[in-house]
Design a protein around this motif. Sequence first.
Motif, PDB file in Angstrom:
ATOM      1  N   MET A 150       0.849  -1.191   0.000  1.00 16.67           N
ATOM      2  CA  MET A 150       0.000   0.000   0.000  1.00 16.67           C
ATOM      3  C   MET A 150       0.884   1.240   0.000  1.00 16.67           C
ATOM      4  N   LYS A 151       0.529   2.194  -0.846  1.00 15.12           N
ATOM      5  CA  LYS A 151       1.348   3.385  -0.995  1.00 15.12           C
ATOM      6  C   LYS A 151       0.749   4.577  -0.244  1.00 15.12           C
ATOM      7  N   VAL A 152       1.599   5.251   0.522  1.00 17.76           N
ATOM      8  CA  VAL A 152       1.221   6.482   1.224  1.00 17.76           C
ATOM      9  C   VAL A 152       1.998   7.636   0.606  1.00 17.76           C
ATOM     10  N   LEU A 153       1.293   8.671   0.194  1.00 18.35           N
ATOM     11  CA  LEU A 153       1.937   9.886  -0.285  1.00 18.35           C
ATOM     12  C   LEU A 153       1.967  10.896   0.850  1.00 18.35           C
ATOM     13  N   VAL A 154       3.150  11.394   1.142  1.00 17.09           N
ATOM     14  CA  VAL A 154       3.296  12.433   2.169  1.00 17.09           C
ATOM     15  C   VAL A 154       3.611  13.739   1.462  1.00 17.09           C
ATOM     16  N   THR A 155       2.666  14.686   1.495  1.00  9.82           N
ATOM     17  CA  THR A 155       2.921  15.981   0.853  1.00  9.82           C
ATOM     18  C   THR A 155       3.430  17.004   1.858  1.00  9.82           C
ATOM     19  N   ALA A 156       3.301  16.722   3.160  1.00  8.42           N
ATOM     20  CA  ALA A 156       3.946  17.559   4.173  1.00  8.42           C
ATOM     21  C   ALA A 156       5.459  17.437   3.970  1.00  8.42           C
ATOM     22  N   VAL A 176       6.210   4.454   1.604  1.00  9.77           N
ATOM     23  CA  VAL A 176       6.068   5.898   1.799  1.00  9.77           C
ATOM     24  C   VAL A 176       6.716   6.648   0.646  1.00  9.77           C
ATOM     25  N   MET A 177       5.912   7.459  -0.031  1.00  7.63           N
ATOM     26  CA  MET A 177       6.402   8.332  -1.093  1.00  7.63           C
ATOM     27  C   MET A 177       6.327   9.768  -0.598  1.00  7.63           C
ATOM     28  N   GLU A 178       7.410  10.512  -0.771  1.00  8.28           N
ATOM     29  CA  GLU A 178       7.473  11.854  -0.198  1.00  8.28           C
ATOM     30  C   GLU A 178       7.432  12.952  -1.250  1.00  8.28           C
ATOM     31  N   ASN A 179       6.910  14.081  -0.846  1.00  7.01           N
ATOM     32  CA  ASN A 179       6.873  15.287  -1.659  1.00  7.01           C
ATOM     33  C   ASN A 179       8.311  15.727  -1.953  1.00  7.01           C
ATOM     34  N   PRO A 180       8.724  15.756  -3.228  1.00  9.87           N
ATOM     35  CA  PRO A 180      10.103  16.136  -3.547  1.00  9.87           C
ATOM     36  C   PRO A 180      10.318  17.647  -3.573  1.00  9.87           C
ATOM     37  N   HIS A 181       9.229  18.405  -3.391  1.00  5.66           N
ATOM     38  CA  HIS A 181       9.307  19.858  -3.468  1.00  5.66           C
ATOM     39  C   HIS A 181       9.216  20.458  -2.061  1.00  5.66           C
ATOM     40  N   ASP A 182       9.843  21.562  -1.855  1.00  3.63           N
ATOM     41  CA  ASP A 182       9.799  22.231  -0.554  1.00  3.63           C
ATOM     42  C   ASP A 182       8.638  23.225  -0.528  1.00  3.63           C
ATOM     43  N   THR A 242      -2.769   8.204  -8.821  1.00  7.04           N
ATOM     44  CA  THR A 242      -3.591   7.075  -9.271  1.00  7.04           C
ATOM     45  C   THR A 242      -3.386   5.825  -8.418  1.00  7.04           C
ATOM     46  N   ASP A 243      -2.166   5.588  -7.972  1.00  8.67           N
ATOM     47  CA  ASP A 243      -1.853   4.379  -7.202  1.00  8.67           C
ATOM     48  C   ASP A 243      -1.777   4.617  -5.700  1.00  8.67           C
ATOM     49  N   ILE A 244      -2.131   5.818  -5.246  1.00  4.45           N
ATOM     50  CA  ILE A 244      -1.997   6.154  -3.830  1.00  4.45           C
ATOM     51  C   ILE A 244      -3.237   5.722  -3.054  1.00  4.45           C
TER      52      ILE A 244
END
Length: 316
Positions: free
Chosen positions: A1-7, A28-34, A47-49
């Motif tokens: 299961m994929k979790v996107l962290v935009t924080a 865990v997939m992380e926001n690459p932008h600050d 789509t896969d989150i």
Amino acid sequence: MKVLVTATNYSILCEEAKQLLENNGFEVMENPHDRPMTFDELKEIVTDIEAVVAGVDTWNEAVFAIAPKLKIISRFGVGVDNIDLDKAKEHGIRVTNAPRLNSNAVAELTINFILNALRNTPNLHESTRKGNWERFVGNELQNRSVGLLGFGNIAQSVARKLQGFDVDIYAYDKYPNEQIARELNVQIVPYEEILEKCDIVSMHLPLLEETHHFMDDNKFTKMKQGSYFVNTSRGSLVDEKALYRALKSGSLTAAAIDVYEEEPTNKENPLFELDNVITTPHTAAETFEVYHNVSLLTAKAIIDVKNGAQPENLLN
């Protein structure tokens, strides 16, 4: 299961929570932008989150329509004005937040803002580093009146911290907690009275349709001549053009703001032309303590949903 962290800064500041998610079978997939992610950036991966630890990115029908696996958005903070709760519910997406955990941090920055605005310390800091020796004459907080627009957890924490400053505290809230107000010696009054009589006005209202641009030209005009304005709540509560006019005209002595109508704000923001504005980049809740506590709460909410349990602080 994929979790996107935009924080942001998740791996750096939320290591324990990240490990907890990974131990429970999440990638865990992380926001690459600050900064908050845009729709174009989200559509590439959403789509896969199946779960999101959300910052202040926009989560609405456009995103939900392309996120068929998404089951929960766990807001990394309190305000959820960036999340369409009704549309999320229609799509079977649960939304949670993390109330109270950032109250102390935001309250501390609010006090910091008040003191810095009264004494003009940011400008004096820069001036002294340039070799100048200015004799700026500021104001003391003692014997002043402080008005809190909103009397939720953060405003109550501000009121507690003001107890030792020998100030008169007033608050406006649509549904005030009268008991806590009595305990903190806070007088609950209409917002008009706060604007007219308080030396310092601090914004703590939630952002709703009815509170958008709550502070406009009309209300700034009603504020006490020479008063101070602080906003650590939400930028869109304030008409920035009206705030600019109030500061430019001198009817306000100074303002201190952590939030903006558009974030990240543009360097061309007219407010930045003024010397009587203290600005920070929506950083009121940015403390190690907040990141640790909020990250664990949001991670547990996601794990609860995976396990078929009702998460804490469910909003829809």
